[in-house]
Enzyme design. Structure first.
Site, PDB file in Angstrom:
ATOM      1  N   TYR A  78      33.404   3.886   9.990  1.00 12.34           N
ATOM      2  CA  TYR A  78      32.447   2.822  10.766  1.00 12.34           C
ATOM      3  C   TYR A  78      32.505   2.816   8.538  1.00 12.34           C
ATOM      4  CZ  TYR A  78      27.763   0.666  10.771  1.00 12.34           C
ATOM      5  OH  TYR A  78      26.479  -0.116  10.389  1.00 12.34           O
ATOM      6  N   GLU A  87      29.793  -6.166  10.069  1.00 10.56           N
ATOM      7  CA  GLU A  87      29.359  -4.583  10.707  1.00 10.56           C
ATOM      8  C   GLU A  87      31.288  -4.720  11.195  1.00 10.56           C
ATOM      9  OE1 GLU A  87      26.677  -1.570  13.599  1.00 10.56           O
ATOM     10  OE2 GLU A  87      26.306  -3.621  13.585  1.00 10.56           O
TER      11      GLU A  87
END
Length: 425
Positions: free
Chosen positions: A144, A232
């Site tokens: 992530y 993101e």
């Protein structure tokens, strides 16, 4: 997976109507395929992919871009997260599928033009106007990565985790120690040391460390040069050929930078936005649609919030936040009424104006002109106070309109709740 996860994590909420409602942030959101194209321009590794808007395009696209592929990833394009677990109103399960190339045309036909409902769209769903055909990657590790703006450090903050492909909220709850945060000095920019800390947090297993550092620096460059408020990537993945790839990404951009990011803001897809908010933006009005029954038109954000609170106090629910500002024209007031009356849920409209910079007579003239252009089928409660208030009241009185006047805010809210309740019975 990525779309909207960190947005939910860091965004603020408004407590309205006895339940939590997400506050809509004023920022541009673009589709996944558009984000991939932008990242590619900055030298960031992304899967090969092409967006198509019709079934006729699929066959040629497969031949041109995936001639040697046996399988392709087909992703519905809507501005909402949870697509993979979503359901089309037609009955098709899932907005993301991996299928054989000969099945792509049939699947795309079942997605295009259909409404996809996810946890983030609400029950009304969103129409799929494009599908993104992507190369199927052989992933060996998922991580992530995100860059956002941090109030505490007054600058960009890079967030990294060695686990990815799942909700960052779940990771933060179960493995808080696995998430690392690296603040970046906005004046110095990202350093090799900063990028190395991020890579250590990602903990890649097969990708070259120096190559990963360069990718992190390129992502930061994109974030700054494109005026992002959020970048993101979930998952940030390693492939079997030892490449670090942004497998799925979400990018938001600061609306205040629209004047210098014209190419990016030309990517805006108004068909994916609330049509009321699109109309409000064109009229230069600050509008956020909610789900109550009392439409509000107020001047000043603070007064607007107070109006919404006192409506709730008296047992009603605001249908919107609408700040016409301090120098609204009659034309803007007319547009505001058009937006409020376009909402079928609205049972009454409360106009609450404190005339400081905004003059009460201008608002009154706008209300009268709005009545000529819009069929007002719901009660209108008006509370005026401040600059030119007597002129404003005279204009309304002489207009012949059936209005409910109020002496103060408390009185106005009480009358609006009563009027809305009477109409809905």
């Amino acid at each position: 997976m990525v779309r909207g996860s960190i947005g939910r994590l860091v965004s603020r909420s408004l407590s309205l109507a006895g339940k939590w409602q997400q506050q809509q942030l004023r920022r541009l959101n673009i589709h996944e395929y558009q984000g991939a194209e932008l990242m590619s321009k900055y030298g960031i590794n992304v899967p090969k992919g092409v967006a198509v808007s019709s079934v006729d395009e699929v066959k040629d696209t497969i031949k041109s871009f995936f001639p040697n592929e046996n399988e392709v990833v087909v992703k519905s394009q809507i501005l909402a997260g949870g697509r993979g677990l979503g359901t089309f109103k037609s009955g098709l399960k899932g907005g993301v599928h991996i299928v054989k190339t000969e099945e792509v045309e049939d699947l795309a036909g079942k997605m295009l033009g259909q409404i996809l409902v996810t946890k983030q769209t609400g029950p009304q769903g969103k129409v799929v106007s494009k599908v993104y055909l992507c190369q199927k990657l052989s992933l060996v590790n998922e991580m992530y990565f995100a860059i956002t703006l941090d109030r505490k450090t007054a600058g960009p903050l890079i967030i990294a985790c060695s686990k990815g492909g799942t909700s960052i909220e779940d990771l933060a709850e179960k493995y808080p120690d696995m998430i690392i945060k690296v603040p970046v000095d906005v004046f110095k920019g990202i350093t090799d040391e900063d990028a190395a800390k991020v890579v250590d947090g990602l903990a890649p297993k097969v990708a070259d460390r120096n190559a990963c550092i360069e990718q992190v620096k390129k992502l930061y460059e994109l974030f700054c040069k494109c005026d992002c408020t959020l970048l993101e990537i979930n998952p940030m993945a390693e492939t079997s050929d030892k490449q670090l790839v942004a497998a799925d990404a979400k990018l938001n951009f600061d609306d205040n930078a629209a004047f210098r990011q014209k190419e990016i803001f030309a990517l805006r897809d108004p068909t994916q936005e609330d049509p009321r908010e699109v109309a409000a933006a064109k009229a230069d009005l600050n509008y956020i649609g909610l789900d109550g029954e009392i439409g509000c038109m107020v001047n000043g954000a603070g007064l607007a919030m107070a109006t919404m609170d006192i409506i709730k106090l008296h047992g009603g629910t605001p249908a919107n936040f609408l700040d016409v500002g301090g120098n609204a024209s009659e034309g803007q007031v007319v547009e505001a009424f058009k937006i409020l009356t376009s909402d079928d849920k609205v049972k009454a409209i409360l106009v609450n104006i404190f005339g400081g910079i905004m003059k009460c007579d201008v608002i009154a003239s706008g209300i009268v002109n709005a009545a000529k252009h819009v069929s007002l089928k719901v009660p209108v409660i008006v509370r005026l106070e401040g600059t030119n208030v007597e002129q404003g009241k005279r204009i309304l009185k002489e207009s012949g309109m059936t209005l409910i006047t109020a002496e103060d805010l408390d009185d106005a809210a009480e009358k609006a709740v009563e009027a809305a309740g009477t109409l809905s019975q």
